[in-house]
Design an enzyme around this catalytic site. Sequence first.
Site, PDB file in Angstrom:
ATOM      1  CD  GLU A 104      36.467  35.435  37.973  1.00  0.00           C
ATOM      2  OE1 GLU A 104      37.118  34.568  38.710  1.00  0.00           O
ATOM      3  OE2 GLU A 104      35.374  35.216  37.376  1.00  0.00           O
ATOM      4  CG  ASP A 155      27.193  35.686  36.841  1.00  0.00           C
ATOM      5  OD1 ASP A 155      28.044  34.953  37.735  1.00  0.00           O
ATOM      6  OD2 ASP A 155      27.604  36.308  36.089  1.00  0.00           O
ATOM      7  CE1 TYR A 199      34.982  29.147  38.296  1.00  0.00           C
ATOM      8  CE2 TYR A 199      35.619  31.273  36.949  1.00  0.00           C
ATOM      9  CZ  TYR A 199      34.685  30.469  37.891  1.00  0.00           C
ATOM     10  OH  TYR A 199      34.093  31.291  39.014  1.00  0.00           O
TER      11      TYR A 199
END
Lengths: 257, 402
Positions: A47, A58, A173
């Site tokens: 990834e 993030d 995910y």
Amino acid sequence: MQNRIDQLFAKKQHGVLNIYCTAGFPQLNDTLPVMTALQQHGADLIELGMPFSDPLADGPVIQDSSTKALQNGMSLQKLFEQLAGFRSSIRVPVILMGYFNPVLTYGVEAFCAKCAEVGVDGIIVPDLPMAEYENEYRPVFEKYNLHLIFLVTPETSEARIRKIDSLSKGFIYAVSSSSTTGKDKDMKDQQAYFERLKQLQLKNPVLIGFGIKDKATFEAASAHANGAIIGTAFIKAIEHSTNIDETVKTFISGIIQ
Amino acid sequence: MDIAINTGNSRYQVDKNGYYGRFGGAYIPEMLYPNVEELQSQYLGILSDPSFQQDFEALLRDYVGRPSPLYFAKRLSEKYKAKIYLKREDLNHTGAHKVNNTIGQILLAQRLGKRRIIAETGAGQHGVATATVCALMGMECVVYMGSIDIERQAPNVARMKMLGATVVPATSGSKTLKDATNEAIRDWINNPVDTHYILGTAAGPHPYPDMVARFQSVISEEIKKQLLEKTGSEDPDYVVACIGGGSNAAGAYFHYLDREAVKLVAVEAGGKGVHSGFSAATTQLGTIGIIHASKTLLMQTGDGQIVEPHSISAGLDYPGIGPMHAHLYESGRAQFLSATDEEALAAAYELSLLEGIIPAMESAHALAKLKDLPLNTDDVVVVCLSGRGDKDLDTYIRHMNK
């Protein structure tokens, strides 16, 4: 041609190791050496982060790597230049992960076409919501055989997970806690959630991400899903690396040996 | 005093999907979905509840000091040869319009059962307004502020702390407002259940732009009544407001959006000049993209990286504008102008000397464009004086000594 992500899950359903690295990090031209080393030492999926100035989902470690990559001169255009021809040596599926603004600015169709041209297999865009994808962008992604991979969290309702499963391709995910990347959470607290996902018998494979950092957390996650994704821990490992191949070898052997 | 509820027929209000024309939406990661979905599904119900409206109205009246006066600025009017009225948001408790929104959102947070409040702030005005309502309601308050802004805005940092808030420096990226906003959003991702995020401007994911505009719409609701009393008509010829994210403008325009005879003028921060490389004039320099989960106009590089703007006014130093304003710009409903740092400073001095009012640096941008409007002596102009200038004294003093 069948998408490489589908090929991977057709032959491997357990312990799939996906490693995240920001493109252009730690040095601008480390993108390909890192990818090569990851494949060489046993990553099943790569990834690649497309750096962005404002990466909302993030944590500080990945954001700092993103800031560093931008300072190194990384851009989408540069990334596609680096990726030109990479399929002559790298066989594992490659996913680009990044935020929607740079993709929108590049042009969604131009972006998808370029991904297909260089040999990218899937995309993760955390801030492209399901509804917008379905209403506006799905045909473009499908035209270029790019899998859009969606996130689910412990707070995602069953109905919504089923909807996400119907729209997702490649894998789902599963964020292991409601958190930005790099946060430590007790894996045990997450197990009921992983079990719940397993019981749903989704059509897509499930990889667990966020909070996976070593052999123990990788194995715990793998026990409940098809595999797991490691990002922050890997970024920390290569941040000051002077020998990418050696660092990657040591890191991966600490997880899957 | 009612919180405006959309009748559903406006060309300029939010649609059922959270868009203004092609702008808006909620480009949020899945981790934020439960928080944002809860707000989307509940805010209109809560806002239209009579008990909510009573509480909101009582606090605005007794605590904030509303209605704020609509003041006929005689000497300013003589200078610009028009009838100029100032909407005195500077007289609100905490010194700016920001408190209208924080009062509304803290009442909403209580009804959602939240116990903890987070906010972002640039200059510290919204941070102070949030810390104030948290003290009032006895709720925990965490304010994210860029580490560079913390250094620049020491008095407001001290105010927030005195009011019991925790001020957390945002040290990522450019260490200013946009990074503080990122950090607040991250906090919300990590605290999805007990925390409400009081966003300070008419930007961010749906429903924030609409919700903030509704809380601020009290500004134009009062203008209508006050103008009717003073001039015999609810409608001025012009409503002029400064725009960073756009909350005071959203409030000042709100009830005039569909009255197309009322000209809406938005003044952005031109910084050192629109094309100087040091500007925050988003409609002039921006292109469509996603910032803070909203599809709108923003300043970015050709690679889609969000750039750091410049303005002498910290409150206008934002690289995007709210989606409603992007739509008002694109549809031509509002006229967008920009004022440079120098023009704004001159306007601040002018208002101080002509009317005895020291305006906030932000509000001075709106005043600075009076000279550029094609005004007739009979034109009624309302300028939203969004805040007072106490917080900007350092800037003013530095300029005075030049």
